[in-house]
Design a protein around this motif. Structure first.
Motif, PDB file in Angstrom:
ATOM      1  N   VAL A  66      45.743  38.109  42.925  1.00  0.00           N
ATOM      2  CA  VAL A  66      44.733  38.866  43.662  1.00  0.00           C
ATOM      3  C   VAL A  66      43.401  38.671  42.947  1.00  0.00           C
ATOM      4  O   VAL A  66      43.331  38.785  41.710  1.00  0.00           O
TER       5      VAL A  66
ATOM      6  N   CYS B 242      39.502  46.215  40.407  1.00  0.00           N
ATOM      7  CA  CYS B 242      40.525  45.597  41.248  1.00  0.00           C
ATOM      8  C   CYS B 242      40.889  46.521  42.400  1.00  0.00           C
ATOM      9  O   CYS B 242      40.704  47.737  42.351  1.00  0.00           O
ATOM     10  N   GLY B 243      41.385  45.913  43.454  1.00  0.00           N
ATOM     11  CA  GLY B 243      41.798  46.651  44.638  1.00  0.00           C
ATOM     12  C   GLY B 243      42.296  45.673  45.680  1.00  0.00           C
ATOM     13  O   GLY B 243      42.432  44.469  45.418  1.00  0.00           O
ATOM     14  N   ARG B 244      42.557  46.201  46.882  1.00  0.00           N
ATOM     15  CA  ARG B 244      43.053  45.364  47.980  1.00  0.00           C
ATOM     16  C   ARG B 244      42.390  45.774  49.281  1.00  0.00           C
ATOM     17  O   ARG B 244      42.136  46.962  49.515  1.00  0.00           O
ATOM     18  N   SER B 245      42.149  44.750  50.105  1.00  0.00           N
ATOM     19  CA  SER B 245      41.572  44.984  51.444  1.00  0.00           C
ATOM     20  C   SER B 245      40.303  45.826  51.371  1.00  0.00           C
ATOM     21  O   SER B 245      40.067  46.696  52.215  1.00  0.00           O
TER      22      SER B 245
ATOM     23  N   GLY C 186      47.089  51.812  41.204  1.00  0.00           N
ATOM     24  CA  GLY C 186      46.686  50.417  41.072  1.00  0.00           C
ATOM     25  C   GLY C 186      47.321  49.654  39.928  1.00  0.00           C
ATOM     26  O   GLY C 186      46.816  48.591  39.545  1.00  0.00           O
TER      27      GLY C 186
ATOM     28  N   THR D 277      50.247  47.960  39.868  1.00  0.00           N
ATOM     29  CA  THR D 277      50.721  46.671  40.362  1.00  0.00           C
ATOM     30  C   THR D 277      49.545  45.760  40.724  1.00  0.00           C
ATOM     31  O   THR D 277      49.554  44.562  40.410  1.00  0.00           O
ATOM     32  N   THR D 278      48.533  46.318  41.360  1.00  0.00           N
ATOM     33  CA  THR D 278      47.371  45.512  41.736  1.00  0.00           C
ATOM     34  C   THR D 278      46.664  44.962  40.503  1.00  0.00           C
ATOM     35  O   THR D 278      46.205  43.814  40.498  1.00  0.00           O
TER      36      THR D 278
ATOM     37  N   LEU E  84      48.706  42.027  39.321  1.00  0.00           N
ATOM     38  CA  LEU E  84      48.501  40.885  40.209  1.00  0.00           C
ATOM     39  C   LEU E  84      47.134  40.244  39.984  1.00  0.00           C
ATOM     40  O   LEU E  84      46.987  39.021  40.084  1.00  0.00           O
ATOM     41  N   THR E  85      46.151  41.060  39.669  1.00  0.00           N
ATOM     42  CA  THR E  85      44.815  40.534  39.380  1.00  0.00           C
ATOM     43  C   THR E  85      44.826  39.737  38.084  1.00  0.00           C
ATOM     44  O   THR E  85      44.267  38.631  38.004  1.00  0.00           O
TER      45      THR E  85
ATOM     46  N   LEU F 126      37.675  42.332  42.109  1.00  0.00           N
ATOM     47  CA  LEU F 126      36.516  42.736  42.901  1.00  0.00           C
ATOM     48  C   LEU F 126      35.234  42.615  42.091  1.00  0.00           C
ATOM     49  O   LEU F 126      34.154  42.426  42.660  1.00  0.00           O
TER      50      LEU F 126
END
Length: 209
Positions: free
Chosen positions: A61, A19-22, A49, A51-52, A55-56, A64
Motif C-alpha cells: 500500500v 497511511c490509510g486506504r481509499s 491501522g 495492518t495498513t 502493508l505500507t 499517503l
C-alpha cells in the motif's frame, strides 16, 4: 558482525509516515527507527491501522505522506517477509508441498522444508493435505515460510493468531533466534509477546477518528 549474525547491519526509518486506504487516513506523522536485533510491536484497538501500516511498510500500500526506508550497506538479499493474518495455504497440496512452493518462490536460502516443518512442530504432518490442518497448525505452516528463505525484516500480522500456549512460545523462540542473527521484526498483535533475550519496543496506534 558476530559469528551468530547472518544479516548485514540494517536500520529502518519512518519519517512523517501517514497511511490509510481509499483516502481514509488511519495514522499520520509517524516517526520511528529500528536497528538490527530489535523488535517493534504495533498495538491498538481494531481499526486503528495496524495492518495498513504493515502493508505500507511492505510496499503493498502506498504511503499517503512521508517515507519508510531501509538503510543498509548493500542489497545482497531481498529485504522482507510479510506474513499476513491469512495463511496463504493451498488446501489440496500437502504440508510439505506448500512449504516447498514458498521456498522455491522466495529462494531456498534458509532451512530445508523438512527441517523447517520440524522446527514448527509439523514434521509428522508433512504428507497430509494442508486442508486438513487445524487453524493453529495452519498458522504454524505459515510461520515456517519465514525459515526456508532468509530475509532480514519480518513484518508479521497477528503471528500468534489461533495458536495455543505452546504456539505462543514457538513464536517467541522464532523471533528471538531471528533477532539474534541481526534480523528485525515488526509485529501487529493484541497478544503479549515475551522474548527470552530481549524486550520488544511498543508503538501504540490510536488511529484517527
Amino acid at each position: 558482525m558476530t559469528d551468530q549474525q547472518v544479516y548485514s547491519p540494517l536500520t529502518l526509518r519512518a519519517s512523517g509516515l501517514s497511511c490509510g486506504r481509499s483516502g481514509l487516513v488511519l495514522n499520520e506523522n509517524l516517526d520511528f527507527s529500528l536497528t538490527s536485533g530489535e523488535c517493534l510491536l504495533l498495538r491498538g484497538p481494531n481499526g486503528t491501522g495496524k495492518t495498513t501500516l504493515l502493508l505500507t511498510m511492505a510496499g503493498i500500500v502506498a504511503p499517503l505522506a512521508g517515507r519508510f526506508a531501509p538503510e543498509r550497506p548493500g542489497d545482497e538479499m531481498p529485504l522482507l517477509h510479510y506474513c499476513g493474518h491469512r495463511n496463504a495455504i493451498k488446501p489440496r497440496l500437502s504440508v510439505l508441498e506448500n512449504l516447498g512452493f514458498w521456498a522455491e518462490l522466495n529462494g531456498p536460502t534458509g532451512l530445508e522444508p523438512e527441517a523447517a516443518l520440524a522446527e514448527v512442530g509439523l514434521a509428522r504432518l508433512a504428507g497430509l493435505d494442508a486442508g486438513y490442518l487445524s487453524a493453529g497448525q495452519a498458522r504454524r505452516l505459515a510461520l515456517a515460510r519465514l525459515l526456508v528463505s532468509l530475509r532480514p525484516l519480518w513484518l508479521l500480522d497477528e503471528p500468534t493468531a489461533a495458536l495455543d500456549a505452546a504456539g505462543h512460545g514457538l513464536v517467541a523462540r522464532l523471533l528471538d533466534a531471528h533477532l539474534a542473527k541481526g534480523g528485525l521484526a515488526i509485529a501487529a498483535t493484541h497478544d503479549p509477546i515475551s522474548l527470552p533475550d530481549r524486550a520488544p519496543r511498543v508503538l501504540q496506534l490510536e488511529g484517527i477518528w
